[in-house]
Design a protein around this motif. Sequence first.
Motif, mmCIF file in Angstrom:
data_model
loop_
_atom_site.group_PDB
_atom_site.id
_atom_site.type_symbol
_atom_site.label_atom_id
_atom_site.label_comp_id
_atom_site.label_asym_id
_atom_site.label_seq_id
_atom_site.Cartn_x
_atom_site.Cartn_y
_atom_site.Cartn_z
ATOM 1 N N ALA A 149 0.829 -1.212 0.000
ATOM 2 C CA ALA A 149 0.000 0.000 0.000
ATOM 3 C C ALA A 149 0.861 1.258 0.000
ATOM 4 O O ALA A 149 0.574 2.225 -0.716
ATOM 5 C CB ALA A 149 -0.933 -0.009 1.206
ATOM 6 N N VAL A 150 1.914 1.255 0.816
ATOM 7 C CA VAL A 150 2.774 2.433 0.893
ATOM 8 C C VAL A 150 3.509 2.653 -0.434
ATOM 9 O O VAL A 150 3.731 3.790 -0.863
ATOM 10 C CB VAL A 150 3.773 2.293 2.059
ATOM 11 C CG1 VAL A 150 4.792 3.416 2.043
ATOM 12 C CG2 VAL A 150 3.029 2.291 3.392
ATOM 13 N N ALA A 151 3.861 1.569 -1.110
ATOM 14 C CA ALA A 151 4.550 1.697 -2.400
ATOM 15 C C ALA A 151 3.681 2.408 -3.425
ATOM 16 O O ALA A 151 4.179 3.151 -4.278
ATOM 17 C CB ALA A 151 4.964 0.322 -2.915
ATOM 18 N N THR A 152 2.369 2.207 -3.349
ATOM 19 C CA THR A 152 1.480 2.875 -4.301
ATOM 20 C C THR A 152 1.390 4.380 -4.036
ATOM 21 O O THR A 152 0.991 5.144 -4.923
ATOM 22 C CB THR A 152 0.049 2.272 -4.239
ATOM 23 O OG1 THR A 152 -0.506 2.496 -2.936
ATOM 24 C CG2 THR A 152 0.063 0.789 -4.551
ATOM 25 N N ILE A 153 1.776 4.791 -2.828
ATOM 26 C CA ILE A 153 1.813 6.227 -2.499
ATOM 27 C C ILE A 153 3.122 6.854 -2.985
ATOM 28 O O ILE A 153 3.135 7.852 -3.710
ATOM 29 C CB ILE A 153 1.667 6.458 -0.989
ATOM 30 C CG1 ILE A 153 0.323 5.929 -0.493
ATOM 31 C CG2 ILE A 153 1.841 7.941 -0.642
ATOM 32 C CD1 ILE A 153 0.191 5.950 1.034
ATOM 33 N N PHE A 154 4.239 6.254 -2.574
ATOM 34 C CA PHE A 154 5.526 6.904 -2.797
ATOM 35 C C PHE A 154 6.153 6.580 -4.149
ATOM 36 O O PHE A 154 7.035 7.318 -4.611
ATOM 37 C CB PHE A 154 6.479 6.550 -1.656
ATOM 38 C CG PHE A 154 5.975 7.034 -0.321
ATOM 39 C CD1 PHE A 154 5.814 8.388 -0.083
ATOM 40 C CD2 PHE A 154 5.613 6.141 0.674
ATOM 41 C CE1 PHE A 154 5.327 8.845 1.133
ATOM 42 C CE2 PHE A 154 5.124 6.589 1.896
ATOM 43 C CZ PHE A 154 4.986 7.950 2.124
ATOM 44 N N GLY A 155 5.695 5.513 -4.804
ATOM 45 C CA GLY A 155 6.202 5.196 -6.138
ATOM 46 C C GLY A 155 5.928 6.321 -7.138
ATOM 47 O O GLY A 155 6.855 6.817 -7.797
ATOM 48 N N PRO A 156 4.676 6.774 -7.268
ATOM 49 C CA PRO A 156 4.377 7.869 -8.189
ATOM 50 C C PRO A 156 5.089 9.166 -7.830
ATOM 51 O O PRO A 156 5.489 9.932 -8.718
ATOM 52 C CB PRO A 156 2.855 8.023 -8.056
ATOM 53 C CG PRO A 156 2.369 6.686 -7.608
ATOM 54 C CD PRO A 156 3.447 6.179 -6.708
ATOM 55 N N LEU A 157 5.272 9.442 -6.546
ATOM 56 C CA LEU A 157 5.976 10.654 -6.144
ATOM 57 C C LEU A 157 7.445 10.596 -6.562
ATOM 58 O O LEU A 157 8.014 11.583 -7.040
ATOM 59 C CB LEU A 157 5.879 10.845 -4.626
ATOM 60 C CG LEU A 157 4.478 11.102 -4.056
ATOM 61 C CD1 LEU A 157 4.530 11.161 -2.533
ATOM 62 C CD2 LEU A 157 3.904 12.408 -4.609
ATOM 63 N N ALA A 158 8.044 9.433 -6.402
ATOM 64 C CA ALA A 158 9.441 9.271 -6.815
ATOM 65 C C ALA A 158 9.573 9.419 -8.328
ATOM 66 O O ALA A 158 10.528 10.041 -8.824
ATOM 67 C CB ALA A 158 9.963 7.901 -6.373
ATOM 68 N N ALA A 159 8.624 8.851 -9.062
ATOM 69 C CA ALA A 159 8.667 8.950 -10.518
ATOM 70 C C ALA A 159 8.546 10.394 -10.985
ATOM 71 O O ALA A 159 9.054 10.767 -12.052
ATOM 72 C CB ALA A 159 7.547 8.113 -11.127
ATOM 73 N N ALA A 160 7.882 11.218 -10.178
ATOM 74 C CA ALA A 160 7.716 12.637 -10.513
ATOM 75 C C ALA A 160 8.841 13.496 -9.922
ATOM 76 O O ALA A 160 8.773 14.722 -9.960
ATOM 77 C CB ALA A 160 6.371 13.138 -10.008
ATOM 78 N N ASN A 161 9.896 12.855 -9.373
ATOM 79 C CA ASN A 161 11.041 13.553 -8.769
ATOM 80 C C ASN A 161 10.637 14.475 -7.619
ATOM 81 O O ASN A 161 11.189 15.557 -7.448
ATOM 82 C CB ASN A 161 11.815 14.351 -9.832
ATOM 83 C CG ASN A 161 12.532 13.458 -10.814
ATOM 84 O OD1 ASN A 161 13.157 12.474 -10.421
ATOM 85 N ND2 ASN A 161 12.428 13.769 -12.090
ATOM 86 N N ILE A 162 9.638 14.042 -6.841
ATOM 87 C CA ILE A 162 9.230 14.777 -5.643
ATOM 88 C C ILE A 162 9.869 14.091 -4.435
ATOM 89 O O ILE A 162 9.593 12.925 -4.154
ATOM 90 C CB ILE A 162 7.700 14.803 -5.489
ATOM 91 C CG1 ILE A 162 7.064 15.547 -6.679
ATOM 92 C CG2 ILE A 162 7.300 15.448 -4.172
ATOM 93 C CD1 ILE A 162 5.551 15.529 -6.670
ATOM 94 N N ASN A 163 10.754 14.819 -3.753
ATOM 95 C CA ASN A 163 11.456 14.246 -2.611
ATOM 96 C C ASN A 163 10.549 14.183 -1.382
ATOM 97 O O ASN A 163 9.910 15.173 -1.032
ATOM 98 C CB ASN A 163 12.695 15.077 -2.276
ATOM 99 C CG ASN A 163 13.757 14.982 -3.342
ATOM 100 O OD1 ASN A 163 13.953 13.927 -3.924
ATOM 101 N ND2 ASN A 163 14.434 16.086 -3.606
ATOM 102 N N VAL A 164 10.511 13.029 -0.754
ATOM 103 C CA VAL A 164 9.737 12.835 0.474
ATOM 104 C C VAL A 164 10.716 12.771 1.636
ATOM 105 O O VAL A 164 11.746 12.099 1.563
ATOM 106 C CB VAL A 164 8.897 11.547 0.402
ATOM 107 C CG1 VAL A 164 8.194 11.301 1.726
ATOM 108 C CG2 VAL A 164 7.886 11.641 -0.732
#
Length: 422
Positions: free
Chosen positions: A287-302
């Motif tokens: 579930a967490v991967a579905t959140i942070f995967g798209p953010l990483a692909a968009a080069n948004i640092n968490v």
Amino acid sequence: MARIVMKFGGTSMAGSERIRRVANIVRRQQAAGHEVAVVVSAMAGETDRLVNFCREANPLYDPAEYDVVVASGEQVTSGLLALTLQALGCQARSWLGWQLPIHTDDAHAKARIEGIDSEALLASMAAGEVAVIPGFQGLSDANRITTLGRGGSDTSAVAVAAAIGADRCDIYTDVDGVYTTDPRIVAKARKLKYVTYEEMLELASVGSKVLQTRSVSLAMKEGVRVQVLSSFIDDDSAPSDEIPGTLIVSDEELEGLDMERQLITGIAADKNEAKLILTRVPDRPGAVATIFGPLAAANINVDMIIQNVGRDKGETDVTFTVPGADLLRAQTLLEAQKEAIGYNRIITDGKVAKISVVGVGMKSHAGVAATMFRALADRGINIQAISTSEIKVSVLIDEDETELAVRVLHTAYGMDATDQAA
């Protein structure tokens, strides 16, 4: 005699009078018998002006042509400084990034240095010539001008120092060293004589604006000794070796100085933070991967991430932070992924700040975090999120309480100038 790289930022190069001041600083180093290379930034505000021209010409600009335009700011100041040094009787010439050359990858506007051909540069310096190099720029394998990203002149200076085997890289700024915290917030902030690479890297990454993160990382990798100094000094001041700036060195070198190590080196504050909360996220693997995967692909640092304990219904809340400038983009992206993620709603807050305490002394001392939490609690400052590393503890708080938190923690760790000798 030493081999020194000197770097001057935009405020130091802002106009003819300041360039003459810089030229006198450089001339004194050469007169002391040192081999000198100088890396310069564009005049303060010039890069922003050039960026705006690119946007006006074409909002969807070609990054390669963007680099051609914005690299010109450093070209102007390198030529002007060389001319000014010549007027003072110094042998000097400018070396553009493509003339050395400074080899980079082809990631325009955010290129990374791959190597520097230093043979001609070393020969010039050995002959008594001051080499003046524009920072921030290089050359790709396709023979196109590249730039290193904002603040890239610090990285250029450290890379040049590594390539020529410099004894030291002096970074001249509008402050006279690295302080325990921002002196504009805490009047009793102390200037530090020494900071380790590791500490400076953490401080730069959590909000300290003295040095660019990439430059510190490169200095640590290549073992380049970096000194932070002020260029706003009197014309009759001593050479920089005698000016009490801050030296950035390895942990081993600092231990060799036989100094008592402080528990906390510095406190940094960063208001460029935004918080997002996804409620009722399914508590299942992936579930967490579905959140942070798209953010990483968009080069948004968490940065900070908190996942609450799963509820009885198999749901959990996930809280995390992103740079403030990326809040709207992150929110839009996650709203588009709502069905795939399966959350209930998004709660956002752009009025938060990250407060960090940094120090290598944490490795061998317990109770650092407890002191932080207790000091903030005593002043009624609520902690919204926490993240840690081996030498750093960061907390997220309300933006309006930033300055109070910094002052409270500076006192709590005994860092005020009246508490300890500088």
